[in-house]
Design a protein around this motif. Structure first.
Motif, mmCIF file in Angstrom:
data_model
loop_
_atom_site.group_PDB
_atom_site.id
_atom_site.type_symbol
_atom_site.label_atom_id
_atom_site.label_comp_id
_atom_site.label_asym_id
_atom_site.label_seq_id
_atom_site.Cartn_x
_atom_site.Cartn_y
_atom_site.Cartn_z
ATOM 1 N N LYS A 147 -39.896 -15.723 28.427
ATOM 2 C CA LYS A 147 -38.927 -16.806 28.655
ATOM 3 C C LYS A 147 -37.755 -16.697 27.679
ATOM 4 O O LYS A 147 -36.606 -16.904 28.054
ATOM 5 N N LEU A 148 -38.072 -16.371 26.420
ATOM 6 C CA LEU A 148 -37.010 -16.227 25.411
ATOM 7 C C LEU A 148 -36.066 -15.088 25.778
ATOM 8 O O LEU A 148 -34.852 -15.192 25.625
ATOM 9 N N LYS A 149 -36.654 -13.992 26.254
ATOM 10 C CA LYS A 149 -35.838 -12.815 26.584
ATOM 11 C C LYS A 149 -34.845 -13.108 27.700
ATOM 12 O O LYS A 149 -33.791 -12.492 27.771
ATOM 13 N N GLY A 150 -35.169 -14.075 28.560
ATOM 14 C CA GLY A 150 -34.280 -14.385 29.670
ATOM 15 C C GLY A 150 -33.153 -15.332 29.313
ATOM 16 O O GLY A 150 -32.359 -15.710 30.174
ATOM 17 N N LYS A 151 -33.056 -15.732 28.043
ATOM 18 C CA LYS A 151 -32.066 -16.730 27.656
ATOM 19 C C LYS A 151 -30.822 -16.184 26.972
ATOM 20 O O LYS A 151 -29.860 -16.903 26.761
ATOM 21 N N VAL A 181 -31.507 -13.362 12.751
ATOM 22 C CA VAL A 181 -31.972 -13.450 14.131
ATOM 23 C C VAL A 181 -30.978 -14.212 15.002
ATOM 24 O O VAL A 181 -30.581 -13.749 16.073
ATOM 25 N N MET A 182 -30.572 -15.388 14.545
ATOM 26 C CA MET A 182 -29.716 -16.262 15.348
ATOM 27 C C MET A 182 -28.363 -15.638 15.676
ATOM 28 O O MET A 182 -27.762 -15.920 16.705
ATOM 29 N N GLU A 183 -27.862 -14.778 14.781
ATOM 30 C CA GLU A 183 -26.563 -14.143 15.007
ATOM 31 C C GLU A 183 -26.691 -12.732 15.598
ATOM 32 O O GLU A 183 -25.706 -12.033 15.790
ATOM 33 N N SER A 184 -27.907 -12.344 15.870
ATOM 34 C CA SER A 184 -28.142 -11.009 16.435
ATOM 35 C C SER A 184 -27.700 -10.953 17.904
ATOM 36 O O SER A 184 -27.673 -11.964 18.602
ATOM 37 N N LEU A 185 -27.364 -9.757 18.356
ATOM 38 C CA LEU A 185 -27.000 -9.569 19.761
ATOM 39 C C LEU A 185 -28.237 -9.612 20.658
ATOM 40 O O LEU A 185 -28.146 -9.839 21.861
ATOM 41 N N THR A 186 -29.399 -9.362 20.051
ATOM 42 C CA THR A 186 -30.674 -9.398 20.803
ATOM 43 C C THR A 186 -31.674 -10.298 20.071
ATOM 44 O O THR A 186 -32.697 -9.835 19.562
ATOM 45 N N PRO A 187 -31.391 -11.602 19.993
ATOM 46 C CA PRO A 187 -32.260 -12.511 19.215
ATOM 47 C C PRO A 187 -33.706 -12.563 19.700
ATOM 48 O O PRO A 187 -34.638 -12.628 18.903
ATOM 49 N N ALA A 188 -33.900 -12.538 21.036
ATOM 50 C CA ALA A 188 -35.269 -12.611 21.577
ATOM 51 C C ALA A 188 -36.103 -11.422 21.128
ATOM 52 O O ALA A 188 -37.279 -11.559 20.772
#
Length: 449
Positions: free
Chosen positions: A16-20, A65-72
């Protein structure tokens, strides 16, 4: 399958996280709530769950993490690392004596599977070019000595016994002298258990420990008992200062609470896990690989190791070459099946595949698939040597098909189905011929598939 429920829920949550795309603090909190519930349902100790979720949350809400391009993906990485840390970071090996005798004492409650595990462990030790001796120190449980002797005979490992009228302490002492006299360099002592922990049991084990000074005291616990296994581990560790834990029946434990809690509660690492009833169904416990399996990332290293241990590399390479040179016949097909069966049940091999999710197997009868493999084997065994080498003889002859179907206890329809599948496989191999150079040097050139 091991960790089935937990793995399914964690994988679904992280999916679910990856889809956001970009993640908010609310997204992380909702995900962590689901992770918390999944761990509690898996019978993981509440305090451990609380600490685990806090660590993952704190790291996931960090700037990196929050500023990453791939946070999930970063969150998945954090969950993977924390699961690995929870189970002990890295594998813990047997503490072998540098010179002389290594003594391993197995302890635990009655019914945990100590006697069977003693045999499995002896077989593991034997593979390391050691000379193990099994010692029957359980003089209380009816037929315990006989059971160990049967186990020892099945794997060709000697068993030392003095009967059930001798004090276990005296048996343990005598076994050390016997091992020295007979060239055994690893002694594995199968001690008695009880249905519950009592002072008499602990006193006996403490006396044996003082007398033989073991290199390892391995606590054997039934993983399917969940939190009870953790409580047992705590009690035994307090009295005996165990050096490691062996989990039995992990293949039947769909929750995984014991495996995820024991290290954190006792500080003692899981060294081995039992994954089936057969003597070779034991694995060294790798926390990183287990975390990877739980999160659906597979366990390629274990898969490669299993292939290397089980498959005859020379035969596999010959089969691979014959496949690609269009010389493949039913004799090769039968040999390839035998090699693959050595790796174990299909379900256990699939668990190691990257992207594996137990939900994908719903509706698929793996037991039926294994029975079908048995049918295929029976059909091929019912062919003559000439037919196996030249399958076209069967294709054009209904009398041959009838004879093969009758001999294998199947029907002509199943014989035809196999012939069709075989021809399709040959066509595919012909198409792969151009890729031969690229595969020959790699792993796939060594495996019969």
């Amino acid at each position: 399958m091991a960790f089935e429920g937990l793995a399914s829920k964690l994988q679904e949550t992280l999916k679910k996280l990856k889809g956001k795309g970009k993640l908010s603090e609310k997204d992380i909190k909702e995900a962590m709530r689901e992770v918390k519930l999944a761990l509690l349902e898996a019978d993981v100790n509440y305090k451990i769950v609380k600490d685990f979720v806090k660590k993952v949350s704190d790291k996931s809400l960090g700037k990196e993490v929050m500023e990453s391009l791939t946070p999930a993906q970063q969150v998945v990485k954090i969950v993977n690392e924390e699961l690995t840390n929870l189970m002990g970071k890295t594998e813990t090996k047997i503490n072998y004596s540098t010179n002389g005798l290594t003594v391993i004492m197995l302890v635990g409650l009655q019914g945990a599977g100590k006697t069977t595990m003693a045999g499995k462990l002896a077989l593991q030790v034997k593979k390391k070019n050691k000379k193990p001796l099994l010692v029957a120190c359980d003089v209380y449980r009816p037929a315990a000595i006989k059971q160990l002797q049967v186990v020892g005979n099945s794997i060709d490992i000697p068993v030392f016994t003095m009967g059930d009228k001798v004090n276990p302490l005296d048996i343990a002492k005598a076994s050390i002298e016997h091992a020295k006299s007979n060239g055994n360099n690893v002694v594995i002592i199968d001690t008695a258990g009880r249905l519950h922990i009592d002072e008499e049991l602990m006193g006996e084990l403490q006396n044996i420990k003082s007398s033989v000074n073991p290199n390892e005291i391995l606590l054997v616990v039934d993983s399917m008992t969940g939190q009870d296994a953790v409580n047992v581990a705590e009690s035994f560790n307090e009295k005996l200062d165990v050096s490691g834990v062996v989990l039995t029946k992990l293949d039947g434990d769909t929750r995984g609470g014991a495996a995820l809690s024991i290290k954190a509660i006792t500080g003692k690492s899981i060294k081995f896990v039992g994954i089936g009833e057969k003597m070779n169904e034991i694995e060294v416990f790798h926390p990183d690989r287990m975390a990877s399996r739980i999160l659906g990332m597979g366990d390629v290293l274990s898969l490669i190791e299993k292939a290397q241990q089980s498959i005859d590399e020379k035969k596999a390479e010959e089969i691979g070459n014959r496949m690609l040179s269009n010389e493949f016949n039913f004799e090769d097909f039968l040999e390839a099946m035998k090699q693959m069966k050595k790796m174990g049940p299909i379900a256990k091999v699939m668990e190691m595949m990257p992207g594996f999710n137990s939900n994908q197997l719903k509706g698929i009868n793996l037991e039926q698939s294994e029975k079908d493999m048995g049918k295929v084997e029976a059909i091929i065994n019912s062919m003559t040597k000439k037919e196996r080498k030249n399958p076209t003889l069967i294709t054009s002859s209904s009398s041959r098909k009838k004879r093969i179907a009758k001999g294998s206890g199947t029907g002509i329809q199943e014989v035809n189905k196999l012939l069709k599948q075989f021809e399709m496989s040959k066509k595919m191999m012909k198409q792969m011929k151009n890729m031969q150079k690229g595969f020959k040097k790699g792993l796939f050139g060594k495996l019969p598939f």
